[in-house]
Motif scaffolding. Structure first.
Motif, PDB file in Angstrom:
ATOM      1  N   VAL A  58     -94.213 -29.863 -44.705  1.00 47.16           N
ATOM      2  CA  VAL A  58     -94.181 -29.612 -46.212  1.00 47.16           C
ATOM      3  C   VAL A  58     -93.610 -28.071 -47.019  1.00 47.16           C
ATOM      4  N   PHE A  59     -94.712 -27.001 -46.190  1.00 47.50           N
ATOM      5  CA  PHE A  59     -93.991 -26.000 -46.520  1.00 47.50           C
ATOM      6  C   PHE A  59     -93.043 -25.444 -46.807  1.00 47.50           C
ATOM      7  N   GLN A  60     -92.052 -25.511 -45.664  1.00 40.97           N
ATOM      8  CA  GLN A  60     -91.039 -24.914 -45.506  1.00 40.97           C
ATOM      9  C   GLN A  60     -90.167 -26.117 -46.245  1.00 40.97           C
ATOM     10  N   ALA A  61     -90.581 -27.257 -47.325  1.00 40.57           N
ATOM     11  CA  ALA A  61     -89.279 -27.597 -47.838  1.00 40.57           C
ATOM     12  C   ALA A  61     -89.784 -27.044 -49.356  1.00 40.57           C
ATOM     13  N   VAL A  62     -90.988 -26.959 -49.317  1.00 40.07           N
ATOM     14  CA  VAL A  62     -91.663 -26.039 -50.836  1.00 40.07           C
ATOM     15  C   VAL A  62     -90.552 -25.595 -50.834  1.00 40.07           C
ATOM     16  N   LEU A  63     -90.814 -24.616 -49.853  1.00 36.72           N
ATOM     17  CA  LEU A  63     -89.884 -22.874 -50.145  1.00 36.72           C
ATOM     18  C   LEU A  63     -88.562 -23.741 -50.334  1.00 36.72           C
ATOM     19  N   ALA A  64     -88.116 -24.360 -50.191  1.00 40.99           N
ATOM     20  CA  ALA A  64     -86.317 -24.671 -49.735  1.00 40.99           C
ATOM     21  C   ALA A  64     -86.019 -24.944 -51.541  1.00 40.99           C
ATOM     22  N   SER A  65     -87.476 -25.856 -52.201  1.00 43.28           N
ATOM     23  CA  SER A  65     -87.165 -26.400 -53.511  1.00 43.28           C
ATOM     24  C   SER A  65     -87.124 -25.078 -54.303  1.00 43.28           C
ATOM     25  N   GLY A  66     -87.368 -24.217 -54.351  1.00 39.10           N
ATOM     26  CA  GLY A  66     -87.412 -22.855 -54.948  1.00 39.10           C
ATOM     27  C   GLY A  66     -86.479 -22.093 -55.230  1.00 39.10           C
ATOM     28  N   THR A  67     -87.313 -20.935 -54.852  1.00 37.98           N
ATOM     29  CA  THR A  67     -85.522 -19.562 -55.310  1.00 37.98           C
ATOM     30  C   THR A  67     -85.682 -18.927 -54.660  1.00 37.98           C
ATOM     31  N   ARG A  68     -85.252 -17.972 -52.927  1.00 41.25           N
ATOM     32  CA  ARG A  68     -85.472 -16.987 -52.815  1.00 41.25           C
ATOM     33  C   ARG A  68     -86.089 -15.704 -53.418  1.00 41.25           C
ATOM     34  N   PRO A  69     -86.207 -15.145 -52.348  1.00 43.18           N
ATOM     35  CA  PRO A  69     -87.242 -13.789 -53.410  1.00 43.18           C
ATOM     36  C   PRO A  69     -86.236 -12.682 -54.186  1.00 43.18           C
ATOM     37  N   GLU A  70     -85.027 -12.799 -54.084  1.00 46.75           N
ATOM     38  CA  GLU A  70     -84.602 -11.501 -54.807  1.00 46.75           C
ATOM     39  C   GLU A  70     -84.023 -12.044 -55.987  1.00 46.75           C
ATOM     40  N   SER A  71     -84.789 -13.855 -56.485  1.00 48.44           N
ATOM     41  CA  SER A  71     -84.598 -14.382 -57.413  1.00 48.44           C
ATOM     42  C   SER A  71     -85.747 -13.757 -58.713  1.00 48.44           C
ATOM     43  N   PHE A  72     -86.505 -13.149 -58.302  1.00 47.47           N
ATOM     44  CA  PHE A  72     -87.574 -12.421 -58.599  1.00 47.47           C
ATOM     45  C   PHE A  72     -88.109 -10.652 -58.578  1.00 47.47           C
ATOM     46  N   ARG A  73     -87.181  -9.563 -58.826  1.00 48.91           N
ATOM     47  CA  ARG A  73     -87.075  -8.706 -58.820  1.00 48.91           C
ATOM     48  C   ARG A  73     -86.813  -7.946 -59.059  1.00 48.91           C
ATOM     49  N   GLN A  74     -87.529  -8.351 -60.779  1.00 53.54           N
ATOM     50  CA  GLN A  74     -87.922  -7.917 -61.806  1.00 53.54           C
ATOM     51  C   GLN A  74     -88.308  -8.555 -62.895  1.00 53.54           C
ATOM     52  N   PRO A 223     -81.322 -26.360 -47.553  1.00 52.48           N
ATOM     53  CA  PRO A 223     -81.757 -26.349 -46.588  1.00 52.48           C
ATOM     54  C   PRO A 223     -81.307 -27.098 -45.295  1.00 52.48           C
ATOM     55  N   GLN A 224     -82.164 -26.994 -43.979  1.00 54.23           N
ATOM     56  CA  GLN A 224     -82.152 -27.155 -42.877  1.00 54.23           C
ATOM     57  C   GLN A 224     -82.196 -28.035 -41.759  1.00 54.23           C
ATOM     58  N   ALA A 225     -81.182 -28.665 -41.165  1.00 51.48           N
ATOM     59  CA  ALA A 225     -80.810 -29.973 -41.521  1.00 51.48           C
ATOM     60  C   ALA A 225     -81.816 -30.612 -40.457  1.00 51.48           C
ATOM     61  N   HIS A 226     -82.807 -29.750 -39.757  1.00 53.40           N
ATOM     62  CA  HIS A 226     -83.653 -30.007 -38.718  1.00 53.40           C
ATOM     63  C   HIS A 226     -84.636 -30.567 -39.725  1.00 53.40           C
ATOM     64  N   GLN A 227     -84.738 -30.243 -40.673  1.00 55.36           N
ATOM     65  CA  GLN A 227     -86.126 -30.420 -41.766  1.00 55.36           C
ATOM     66  C   GLN A 227     -87.138 -31.975 -41.527  1.00 55.36           C
ATOM     67  N   ARG A 228     -87.814 -32.051 -41.541  1.00 60.17           N
ATOM     68  CA  ARG A 228     -88.183 -33.707 -41.415  1.00 60.17           C
ATOM     69  C   ARG A 228     -88.623 -34.092 -42.994  1.00 60.17           C
ATOM     70  N   VAL A 229     -89.095 -32.917 -43.540  1.00 60.78           N
ATOM     71  CA  VAL A 229     -89.810 -32.916 -45.244  1.00 60.78           C
ATOM     72  C   VAL A 229     -88.601 -32.955 -45.681  1.00 60.78           C
ATOM     73  N   SER A 230     -88.097 -33.588 -46.917  1.00 65.22           N
ATOM     74  CA  SER A 230     -86.752 -33.424 -47.617  1.00 65.22           C
ATOM     75  C   SER A 230     -86.734 -32.583 -48.283  1.00 65.22           C
ATOM     76  N   PRO A 231     -86.579 -31.338 -48.598  1.00 66.43           N
ATOM     77  CA  PRO A 231     -86.566 -30.404 -50.262  1.00 66.43           C
ATOM     78  C   PRO A 231     -86.033 -30.942 -51.421  1.00 66.43           C
ATOM     79  N   ILE A 232     -87.171 -30.934 -52.612  1.00 66.03           N
ATOM     80  CA  ILE A 232     -86.589 -31.484 -54.172  1.00 66.03           C
ATOM     81  C   ILE A 232     -85.468 -30.312 -55.015  1.00 66.03           C
ATOM     82  N   VAL A 233     -84.618 -30.416 -54.837  1.00 64.30           N
ATOM     83  CA  VAL A 233     -83.635 -29.031 -55.621  1.00 64.30           C
ATOM     84  C   VAL A 233     -83.335 -29.783 -56.954  1.00 64.30           C
ATOM     85  N   GLU A 234     -83.782 -29.028 -57.387  1.00 65.65           N
ATOM     86  CA  GLU A 234     -83.514 -29.643 -59.322  1.00 65.65           C
ATOM     87  C   GLU A 234     -82.317 -29.179 -59.413  1.00 65.65           C
ATOM     88  N   GLY A 235     -81.089 -29.877 -60.218  1.00 70.10           N
ATOM     89  CA  GLY A 235     -79.962 -28.679 -60.608  1.00 70.10           C
ATOM     90  C   GLY A 235     -80.057 -27.703 -61.813  1.00 70.10           C
TER      91      GLY A 235
END
Length: 440
Positions: A58-74, A223-235
């Motif tokens: 679930v935690f990995q799905a949360v990370l994959a549903s959000g943004t990478r750290p570089e999207s909030f550098r300032q 998203p990783q192919a082996h993820q057991r919980v699918s991320p929810i990626v918004e447009g």
């Protein structure tokens, strides 16, 4: 018993269940996706709680549903022409996460549906002689528990029942918000500062608009192919929010709610004189995605929990409501949940307190009034140590805007922005901090 399946309530329910404590969540909505709001900022402390409390898939799905750290550098400060006049580097204080409210709520509720009673509207509570608490609901049902936690937002009925009144006050300022889907036209001359993090654009009149970019194609982890919980990626979209200091500033009257075309008319009026790109964003905003939302705040100088210690307490906006101008409300609620989990599991010897161990095998009995009251009192005392500073920081931007829009300060604002821009340009020779593993 938890009243409210928001971010804090869901983390609390999961942590208690993992510790072998029987829990039931009563939620007024009929589904987790039926929620207002837009994008949330998770602080490093909140990300750490999620990493600790959520199952790894679930935690990995949360990370994959959000943004990478570089999207909030300032955090950028722009003028009304959307030119960057200052930037505040994020620093290296830990992992931040930007994620949609619906996506996070659904993932936090993953595999928790058996402990959530949807369409259950809390109406009141009573303390029983044996130390338990009984809650009543709009459909006439009643539920009794050893501990009751209000996680029901800024207009908390639980807190009103405990304190005799709501502890959050409605502020004069409020917000207008919406999101415009990314398109070639929106991308073409978008302020470059938004690619490095959120920004406030401030006009010489003192009008301020918050802007943030959600671009999963550029910033979301794959998203990783082996993820057991699918991320929810918004447009992809650009989220905007105008901070309105006074209802008198609106061109047309609006009332709080979602999907209101009058919000766009008021936003266009308030943002008169802003760069054409800002108005194209408004033009591309679906009225169904536009909202007016009121700001509520507790008093940071007052007692946040002005009731006698017993078997009931509250967390999140229910106890320390704060406006979204600090981006700390959801993160603070998640920290509350973690702290309360620790107190309640310690009450039962800490059995099952680590989520990786799964639900505990020993079912706790009725803890009794005095130990529960002591545990909840300890939670309330510790919670204020971080909640009060977060509340003060969230109120500060509104104070700044109020001062900037005062008759004395308004003529000075263009000069202040010009000076700030000059200083920022002189300092901009230093490169932006590079995310870990990358070379400038």
């Amino acid at each position: 018993m938890v009243i409210g399946a928001g971010m804090g309530g869901l983390v609390l329910a999961r942590g208690l269940r993992n510790a072998g404590i029987e829990v039931m969540v009563h939620e007024r909505d009929t589904a987790l996706e039926h929620t207002g709001g837009y994008r949330l900022h998770m602080s490093p402390a909140a990300v750490d709680v999620l990493r600790w409390r959520l199952p790894p898939p679930v935690f990995q799905a949360v990370l994959a549903s959000g943004t990478r750290p570089e999207s909030f550098r300032q955090f950028g400060v722009l003028d009304h022409r959307l030119r960057q006049v200052a930037r505040i580097p994020r620093g290296h204080d830990g992992e931040h996460l930007m994620i949609g409210r619906v996506a996070l709520r659904r993932l936090l509720g993953h595999d928790l549906t058996e402990v959530i009673r949807f369409g259950s509207e809390f109406t009141g509570l009573e303390h029983n002689a044996d130390g338990t608490v009984t809650a009543t609901f709009a459909d006439g049902t009643r539920d009794t528990a050893d501990v009751l936690v209000g996680a029901d937002g800024a207009r908390s009925r639980v807190v009103a029942a405990l304190a005799g009144t709501c502890t959050a006050r409605k502020l004069k300022a409020f917000g207008l918000a919406g999101k415009a889907l990314l398109s070639t036209e929106i991308r073409s001359d978008m302020p470059s500062a938004l690619r490095h993090g959120p920004a406030f654009a401030i006009a010489p009149t003192g009008t301020a608009v918050f802007l943030t970019l959600h671009d999963p194609a550029a910033t979301a982890p794959a998203p990783q192919a082996h993820q057991r919980v699918s991320p929810i990626v918004e447009g992809g979209y650009v989220l905007w929010s105008v901070v309105v200091p006074d209802p008198a500033a609106l061109s047309v009257a609006t009332t709080a709610g979602h999907g209101r075309p009058d919000v766009l008319a008021s936003a266009r009026h308030l943002l008169t004189g802003f760069a054409p790109w800002m108005h194209r964003v408004l033009d591309r905003t679906d009225p169904a995605q536009a909202s007016r939302f009121d700001y509520y705040a507790a008093d940071p100088e007052a007692d946040l929990t002005p009731w006698q210690s017993g078997a009931a307490t509250a967390l999140g906006d229910a106890v320390h409501a704060m406006p979204p101008t600090g981006g700390q409300g959801a993160s603070t609620a998640i920290r509350d949940a973690d702290l309360l989990i620790r107190q309640l599991t310690a009450l039962h010897g800490g059995a099952g307190s680590h989520p990786s161990t799964g639900p505990g095998t020993n079912r706790p009995g009725t803890p009794g009034g005095a130990p529960v009251a002591a545990a909840l009192h300890a939670y309330q005392r510790s919670m204020t140590r971080y909640a009060v500073p977060a509340l003060r920081e969230s109120l500060q931007p509104l104070r700044w805007q109020r001062r900037l829009t005062s008759p004395l300060a308004r003529p000075l604002l263009p000069a202040v922005l010009a000076i700030t821009g000059t200083v920022s340009r002189l300092r901009r020779t230093a490169p932006l901090p590079q995310p870990s593993g990358q070379v400038a």
